[in-house]
Each structure stands twice: as C-alpha cells, then as structure tokens.
Design a protein around this motif. Sequence first.
Motif, PDB file in Angstrom:
ATOM      1  N   ALA A  40      -9.092   7.081 -21.489  1.00  0.00           N
ATOM      2  CA  ALA A  40      -9.984   7.480 -20.387  1.00  0.00           C
ATOM      3  C   ALA A  40      -9.404   7.063 -19.039  1.00  0.00           C
ATOM      4  O   ALA A  40      -8.873   5.954 -18.891  1.00  0.00           O
ATOM      5  N   TYR A  41      -9.530   7.975 -18.070  1.00  0.00           N
ATOM      6  CA  TYR A  41      -9.055   7.718 -16.709  1.00  0.00           C
ATOM      7  C   TYR A  41     -10.205   7.900 -15.720  1.00  0.00           C
ATOM      8  O   TYR A  41     -11.032   8.803 -15.879  1.00  0.00           O
ATOM      9  N   LEU A  42     -10.216   7.074 -14.684  1.00  0.00           N
ATOM     10  CA  LEU A  42     -11.179   7.193 -13.595  1.00  0.00           C
ATOM     11  C   LEU A  42     -10.407   7.059 -12.290  1.00  0.00           C
ATOM     12  O   LEU A  42      -9.844   5.997 -12.003  1.00  0.00           O
ATOM     13  N   LEU A  43     -10.374   8.137 -11.501  1.00  0.00           N
ATOM     14  CA  LEU A  43      -9.552   8.161 -10.291  1.00  0.00           C
ATOM     15  C   LEU A  43     -10.390   8.474  -9.056  1.00  0.00           C
ATOM     16  O   LEU A  43     -11.286   9.337  -9.119  1.00  0.00           O
ATOM     17  N   PRO A  44     -10.104   7.832  -7.924  1.00  0.00           N
ATOM     18  CA  PRO A  44     -10.809   8.146  -6.678  1.00  0.00           C
ATOM     19  C   PRO A  44     -10.318   9.467  -6.089  1.00  0.00           C
ATOM     20  O   PRO A  44      -9.138   9.817  -6.220  1.00  0.00           O
ATOM     21  N   ASN A  45     -11.210  10.178  -5.440  1.00  0.00           N
ATOM     22  CA  ASN A  45     -10.887  11.464  -4.832  1.00  0.00           C
ATOM     23  C   ASN A  45     -10.227  11.241  -3.469  1.00  0.00           C
ATOM     24  O   ASN A  45     -10.815  11.458  -2.413  1.00  0.00           O
ATOM     25  N   ARG A  46      -8.986  10.824  -3.514  1.00  0.00           N
ATOM     26  CA  ARG A  46      -8.192  10.565  -2.309  1.00  0.00           C
ATOM     27  C   ARG A  46      -6.727  10.545  -2.693  1.00  0.00           C
ATOM     28  O   ARG A  46      -6.386  10.573  -3.879  1.00  0.00           O
ATOM     29  N   LYS A  47      -5.867  10.486  -1.699  1.00  0.00           N
ATOM     30  CA  LYS A  47      -4.439  10.371  -1.986  1.00  0.00           C
ATOM     31  C   LYS A  47      -4.180   9.057  -2.715  1.00  0.00           C
ATOM     32  O   LYS A  47      -4.661   8.002  -2.301  1.00  0.00           O
ATOM     33  N   ILE A  48      -3.428   9.133  -3.809  1.00  0.00           N
ATOM     34  CA  ILE A  48      -3.164   7.957  -4.636  1.00  0.00           C
ATOM     35  C   ILE A  48      -1.664   7.695  -4.677  1.00  0.00           C
ATOM     36  O   ILE A  48      -0.870   8.606  -4.948  1.00  0.00           O
ATOM     37  N   GLU A  49      -1.301   6.469  -4.416  1.00  0.00           N
ATOM     38  CA  GLU A  49       0.100   6.070  -4.459  1.00  0.00           C
ATOM     39  C   GLU A  49       0.458   5.387  -5.776  1.00  0.00           C
ATOM     40  O   GLU A  49       1.594   5.459  -6.234  1.00  0.00           O
ATOM     41  N   VAL A  94      -9.302   3.204 -17.955  1.00  0.00           N
ATOM     42  CA  VAL A  94     -10.494   2.351 -18.045  1.00  0.00           C
ATOM     43  C   VAL A  94     -11.108   2.478 -19.439  1.00  0.00           C
ATOM     44  O   VAL A  94     -10.822   3.440 -20.162  1.00  0.00           O
ATOM     45  N   PRO A  95     -11.962   1.542 -19.842  1.00  0.00           N
ATOM     46  CA  PRO A  95     -12.697   1.696 -21.107  1.00  0.00           C
ATOM     47  C   PRO A  95     -13.630   2.905 -21.038  1.00  0.00           C
ATOM     48  O   PRO A  95     -14.148   3.237 -19.966  1.00  0.00           O
ATOM     49  N   LEU A  96     -13.839   3.549 -22.165  1.00  0.00           N
ATOM     50  CA  LEU A  96     -14.730   4.712 -22.200  1.00  0.00           C
ATOM     51  C   LEU A  96     -16.129   4.352 -21.725  1.00  0.00           C
ATOM     52  O   LEU A  96     -16.799   5.155 -21.062  1.00  0.00           O
ATOM     53  N   ASP A  97     -16.593   3.152 -22.021  1.00  0.00           N
ATOM     54  CA  ASP A  97     -17.913   2.711 -21.579  1.00  0.00           C
ATOM     55  C   ASP A  97     -18.055   2.748 -20.067  1.00  0.00           C
ATOM     56  O   ASP A  97     -19.144   2.996 -19.540  1.00  0.00           O
ATOM     57  N   SER A  98     -16.952   2.511 -19.362  1.00  0.00           N
ATOM     58  CA  SER A  98     -16.988   2.544 -17.894  1.00  0.00           C
ATOM     59  C   SER A  98     -17.288   3.947 -17.382  1.00  0.00           C
ATOM     60  O   SER A  98     -18.026   4.124 -16.411  1.00  0.00           O
ATOM     61  N   ILE A  99     -16.698   4.936 -18.042  1.00  0.00           N
ATOM     62  CA  ILE A  99     -16.965   6.331 -17.668  1.00  0.00           C
ATOM     63  C   ILE A  99     -18.429   6.648 -17.894  1.00  0.00           C
ATOM     64  O   ILE A  99     -19.090   7.264 -17.050  1.00  0.00           O
ATOM     65  N   GLN A 100     -18.962   6.223 -19.019  1.00  0.00           N
ATOM     66  CA  GLN A 100     -20.359   6.515 -19.347  1.00  0.00           C
ATOM     67  C   GLN A 100     -21.315   5.881 -18.348  1.00  0.00           C
ATOM     68  O   GLN A 100     -22.256   6.533 -17.869  1.00  0.00           O
ATOM     69  N   SER A 101     -21.107   4.633 -18.015  1.00  0.00           N
ATOM     70  CA  SER A 101     -22.024   3.940 -17.113  1.00  0.00           C
ATOM     71  C   SER A 101     -21.875   4.436 -15.682  1.00  0.00           C
ATOM     72  O   SER A 101     -22.846   4.452 -14.915  1.00  0.00           O
TER      73      SER A 101
END
Length: 222
Positions: A185-194, A202-209
């Motif tokens: 699982a990945y969680l990325l901010p909607n901005r330019k990423i370096e 991240v853990p799957l639980d993080s996506i769910q919460s």
Amino acid sequence: MKRTLTFLFILFSIAAQAQYWLPKSSGEIVKHKYYTLSYNEEEEQANWVAYKLTSKMIQGLAERKNNFKADPKVSTGSASLADYKGSGYDRGHLCPAASMKIDQQAMSDSFYMSNMSPQVPAFNRGKWKSLEAKVRKLTLKNDSLYVVSGPVFKNMKGEIGHNKVSVPGYYFKVIFFPRQKKTLAYLLPNRKIEKEIDTFIVPLDSIQSFSNVYFKGFDNAL
C-alpha cells in the motif's frame, strides 16, 4: 445432476470471489468492462477505482486517443472535461490508460471522467506516473495483480469547475499479490515529490483509517 451442481457451485464461488476483493465505501458502484469504481457525487470523482491487471492487458496494442468524456453510467452525472479546463490541475487517471492496452474499448473506457481526479501536474507526471509504471513491472513478474487506486479527501486544495470537483490532498494505491497473498500500500501527497516512491509505503490499516475505504478480508479472498 451432481456434476451440474458441482459446476454451478464452482461458477458461484468464482463470481463471489471476484466481487469479494472489491473495497467497501459509500458511493455508487459503476462497472465498466475492465474496472469498477465507487462514485462520490459530493466530491465529483471516484472514492476508488479497482481492477485486475494482467500481463495481457499491459502488452496489448490499443492506442491512446485522449478521448476524455463524461461517464454515462454515473446516474447523477460525472464531472465534465470543462471542469478541468484552465484549472491548473491535470486529469489524473486512477486506472491508468497504459494499463488498458488490451483492446480499444478498454483504452477508451479509461478516459471516462469518473476515472479522473485533479492532480498537481508535477505529481501526475512525476511520482504517480512512476508508481503506475512500477505496478506494471510487478504485473509482468507476477502475471496478474489486483489494484485499487483512489483520492483521499483530507487536506483539500479547493474545488475546480462548474461541478465543484474537489482537489484531494492525497492519493492511495493498494496492490494485491494473489500468489503470495501479500499486500503493498502507498499513500502519497498531491504535490511534487522528490523522495523515492517506496518512502510512501504504509500499512493497509493506514489507508483504511485515512480514506474511509475498507479492505477487510482481501487477503482471504486472494
């Protein structure tokens, strides 16, 4: 009769499994030939888009036409192409066009506006694109994967267009490996990423919460 019942049981089991791996959330379920989505009318985009990705789908010969269009299957009406015009945001695919090369219908369906979400150009053309490419490489190694992508409606960046399409603060991508019964699982901010992509695992639980999209039982289904 016994043979017929056994055959029907197998068919029912396959159908049930195909539905079971879909995530759970609010929103209208819309099914296209190669992907399924949950449409969020308030945010005017999908809560998530889910699809099974195979090597055959990636290695097809369908050509990209950029034929963006409203989704006629969304009962309340999807966002429109005009909503994005002059907004400064890209029409970011949740189910990538490059993953829908199996035939021209699949490619065309990937350009429904219900499959789009407003992404910062440097994000859409940068790390999000890189992550999509990584998923395709993983598919070639594993033959088939299950993928779920979606926006996270937190730390919002405002709204665009007449339909007031929300600009999400984050995006997630969840990948299921059937053979290994493993989840990534990945969680990325909607901005330019370096930073490197794997920094955002991240853990799957993080996506769910964080997203209110639930994946309970996925590993069992695979």
